[in-house]
Motif scaffolding. Structure first.
Motif, PDB file in Angstrom:
ATOM      1  N   GLU A  31       0.828  -1.205   0.000  1.00 55.50           N
ATOM      2  CA  GLU A  31       0.000   0.000   0.000  1.00 55.50           C
ATOM      3  C   GLU A  31       0.863   1.256   0.000  1.00 55.50           C
ATOM      4  O   GLU A  31       0.606   2.212  -0.743  1.00 55.50           O
ATOM      5  CB  GLU A  31      -0.928  -0.003   1.214  1.00 55.50           C
TER       6      GLU A  31
ATOM      7  N   ILE B 296       2.633   1.697  -3.489  1.00 54.23           N
ATOM      8  CA  ILE B 296       1.722   2.207  -4.517  1.00 54.23           C
ATOM      9  C   ILE B 296       1.428   3.686  -4.285  1.00 54.23           C
ATOM     10  O   ILE B 296       1.382   4.488  -5.233  1.00 54.23           O
ATOM     11  CB  ILE B 296       0.419   1.386  -4.540  1.00 54.23           C
ATOM     12  N   ASP B 297       1.269   4.066  -3.031  1.00 58.24           N
ATOM     13  CA  ASP B 297       1.024   5.472  -2.707  1.00 58.24           C
ATOM     14  C   ASP B 297       2.198   6.341  -3.159  1.00 58.24           C
ATOM     15  O   ASP B 297       1.997   7.423  -3.720  1.00 58.24           O
ATOM     16  CB  ASP B 297       0.783   5.634  -1.204  1.00 58.24           C
TER      17      ASP B 297
ATOM     18  N   ALA C 106       4.310   5.691  -5.606  1.00 57.21           N
ATOM     19  CA  ALA C 106       4.314   5.747  -7.071  1.00 57.21           C
ATOM     20  C   ALA C 106       3.280   6.754  -7.576  1.00 57.21           C
ATOM     21  O   ALA C 106       3.553   7.535  -8.500  1.00 57.21           O
ATOM     22  CB  ALA C 106       4.044   4.359  -7.646  1.00 57.21           C
ATOM     23  N   ARG C 107       2.105   6.746  -6.983  1.00 58.17           N
ATOM     24  CA  ARG C 107       1.062   7.687  -7.399  1.00 58.17           C
ATOM     25  C   ARG C 107       1.457   9.124  -7.079  1.00 58.17           C
ATOM     26  O   ARG C 107       1.250  10.036  -7.892  1.00 58.17           O
ATOM     27  CB  ARG C 107      -0.257   7.333  -6.711  1.00 58.17           C
ATOM     28  N   ARG C 108       2.045   9.323  -5.905  1.00 51.58           N
ATOM     29  CA  ARG C 108       2.490  10.670  -5.520  1.00 51.58           C
ATOM     30  C   ARG C 108       3.560  11.182  -6.489  1.00 51.58           C
ATOM     31  O   ARG C 108       3.528  12.348  -6.915  1.00 51.58           O
ATOM     32  CB  ARG C 108       3.070  10.656  -4.099  1.00 51.58           C
TER      33      ARG C 108
ATOM     34  N   ASP D 118       4.162  10.243  -9.602  1.00 52.91           N
ATOM     35  CA  ASP D 118       3.576  10.534 -10.913  1.00 52.91           C
ATOM     36  C   ASP D 118       2.828  11.861 -10.899  1.00 52.91           C
ATOM     37  O   ASP D 118       2.944  12.672 -11.827  1.00 52.91           O
ATOM     38  CB  ASP D 118       2.626   9.406 -11.323  1.00 52.91           C
ATOM     39  N   ALA D 119       2.058  12.073  -9.837  1.00 53.76           N
ATOM     40  CA  ALA D 119       1.275  13.306  -9.740  1.00 53.76           C
ATOM     41  C   ALA D 119       2.175  14.532  -9.645  1.00 53.76           C
ATOM     42  O   ALA D 119       1.833  15.611 -10.150  1.00 53.76           O
ATOM     43  CB  ALA D 119       0.342  13.242  -8.535  1.00 53.76           C
TER      44      ALA D 119
ATOM     45  N   TRP E 224       6.816   2.074  -9.757  1.00 48.30           N
ATOM     46  CA  TRP E 224       5.831   1.026 -10.026  1.00 48.30           C
ATOM     47  C   TRP E 224       6.511  -0.338 -10.068  1.00 48.30           C
ATOM     48  O   TRP E 224       5.964  -1.327  -9.563  1.00 48.30           O
ATOM     49  CB  TRP E 224       5.094   1.316 -11.333  1.00 48.30           C
TER      50      TRP E 224
ATOM     51  N   ILE F 108      -0.149  -4.708 -11.324  1.00 45.66           N
ATOM     52  CA  ILE F 108       0.104  -3.375 -10.793  1.00 45.66           C
ATOM     53  C   ILE F 108       0.734  -2.557 -11.891  1.00 45.66           C
ATOM     54  O   ILE F 108       1.791  -2.887 -12.416  1.00 45.66           O
ATOM     55  CB  ILE F 108       1.040  -3.411  -9.571  1.00 45.66           C
TER      56      ILE F 108
ATOM     57  N   PRO G 275       0.828   1.812 -13.591  1.00 42.84           N
ATOM     58  CA  PRO G 275       0.396   3.191 -13.395  1.00 42.84           C
ATOM     59  C   PRO G 275      -0.940   3.454 -14.069  1.00 42.84           C
ATOM     60  O   PRO G 275      -1.342   2.754 -14.987  1.00 42.84           O
ATOM     61  CB  PRO G 275       1.515   4.004 -14.049  1.00 42.84           C
TER      62      PRO G 275
END
Length: 383
Positions: free
Chosen positions: A120, A123-124, A126-128, A130-131, A354, A381, A383
């Motif tokens: 968890e 993944i958080d 990776a998302r952060r 990318d954003a 990722w 998994i 992006p």
């Protein structure tokens, strides 16, 4: 050609891996060679800033190697506009918080693995990342080993035909620390400090299998603590609460089956600390850290099982060594150069957060499989 300079904050260089492989053999070696060469012939020089919790150790390392800056204040470094890349080689327990801070500061990030303590959390991150629009990379050093580079060439050249299976053996005997000093830090054997061979090595096996043979779709594993009593760096006895051995079966896309044993409680009877045997319809190979041997279909002998007679064949002599045909640099350094090119000129670097998260996923699935005694399927998994 012009030379530009990138500031690199290096957090965790007082540890063995952070110091030897990343600072000494990568960043300082790159600095000594005059920087990283880009596609247009220009160069990027790296200027390290050492970050950590022990001011005395940082000062001593900086003095020894002529590094101008060191600090125990990570926030100060992350506020510095002269720092372009943040690197993390800290303990896993404290890494995630620092990576979040670096993302929020807009720094490009290159980090050791696992990137977080949980899937968890990975993944958080990776998302952060990318954003935030930053470049992010995770150390995938095993792919840069000469033996695996040779193995990748064989795969790309179609040597194996249809690949059937992969069998890996990794590990060595790590002394308990009582009458001989342990070769690994004591936190490796404490689960409460992020230790354990499954979380350590399954992250590696995921990217090796994924990049060379195919995505892992399912895992069946058994994690074991064979040696329950050890002694730390100060000679104090402690209970080993983390697994020191992990035995895994990995089902890959395309039908390839991989079996990999990982152990810090095994005595070596092979040529290298890690070896992978790949068997295919047209040939087989055994690759280690440096060497790679092959046996083609046409050169395969015909052993016959006969328990009544001793075996006189020398099976290892029936394989051919794959020549180097190249000069291989330090694998950690090679990936540092690749990541720098990724940051500066957007060159390819597929080993991002990722990919790191998929390593966390496999490690968690392996531990779940061991705990519950069942096969675990992995969700995709991406992006």
């Amino acid at each position: 050609m012009t030379t530009q300079t990138l500031g690199v904050a290096m957090n965790g260089v007082t540890g063995r891996m952070g110091y030897r492989q990343h600072l000494l053999r990568s960043i300082l070696a790159i600095r000594e060679q005059g920087g990283v060469t880009l596609a247009d012939g220009s160069r990027v020089q790296l200027e390290p800033v050492l970050v950590g919790r022990n001011a005395g150790k940082l000062e001593e390392i900086a003095r020894r190697h002529g590094v101008a800056r060191h600090t125990t204040d990570l926030d100060e470094v992350l506020r510095d506009d002269g720092i372009s890349i943040y690197f993390d080689a800290q303990l896993t327990q404290v890494r995630e918080k620092s990576l979040v801070a670096a993302i929020d500061a807009g720094k490009h990030i290159y980090t050791e693995k696992p990137v977080a303590e949980s899937l968890e959390g990975a993944i958080d991150l990776a998302r952060r990342a990318d954003a935030a629009g930053i470049k992010h990379g995770v150390v995938h050093d095993k792919l840069y080993l000469p033996g695996l580079i040779k193995l990748a060439r064989l795969i790309e050249g179609g040597f194996f035909g249809r690949i059937l299976s992969v069998r890996g053996e990794f590990g060595y005997w790590v002394f308990e620390g009582d009458w001989q000093t342990a070769q690994r830090p004591s936190w490796n054997y404490r689960s409460e400090e992020g230790g354990g061979i499954t979380i350590d090595m399954f992250c590696h096996w995921n990217y090796v299998l994924e990049q060379l043979f195919g995505r892992v779709e399912a895992v069946t594993a058994k994690a074991v603590t064979h040696i329950g009593e050890r002694w730390d760096e100060d000679g104090h006895r402690y209970d080993a609460t983390a697994d020191d051995s992990a035995y895994g079966i990995f089902e890959l896309e395309g039908g390839v089956v991989a079996q990999i044993n990982s152990s810090w409680s095994t005595r070596l009877n092979r040529d290298e600390l890690v070896e992978f045997q790949v068997d295919g319809t047209e040939g087989s190979a055994v690759a280690g850290l440096f060497g790679c041997k092959v046996q083609s279909r046409a050169n395969t002998p015909k052993p016959v099982w006969n328990p009544d007679l001793p075996t006189n064949e020398r099976f290892r002599d029936q394989w051919l060594e794959v020549p180097d045909n190249d000069t291989f640099d330090n694998g950690f350094k090679m990936q540092w150069e690749q990541f720098v090119r990724h940051v500066v000129e957007d060159a390819p670097h597929p080993y991002d957060f990722w990919s790191g998260a998929r390593g966390n996923q496999l490690a968690e699935a392996g531990l779940t499989s061991s705990r519950e005694g069942r096969r675990i399927e992995l969700d995709r998994i991406a992006p």
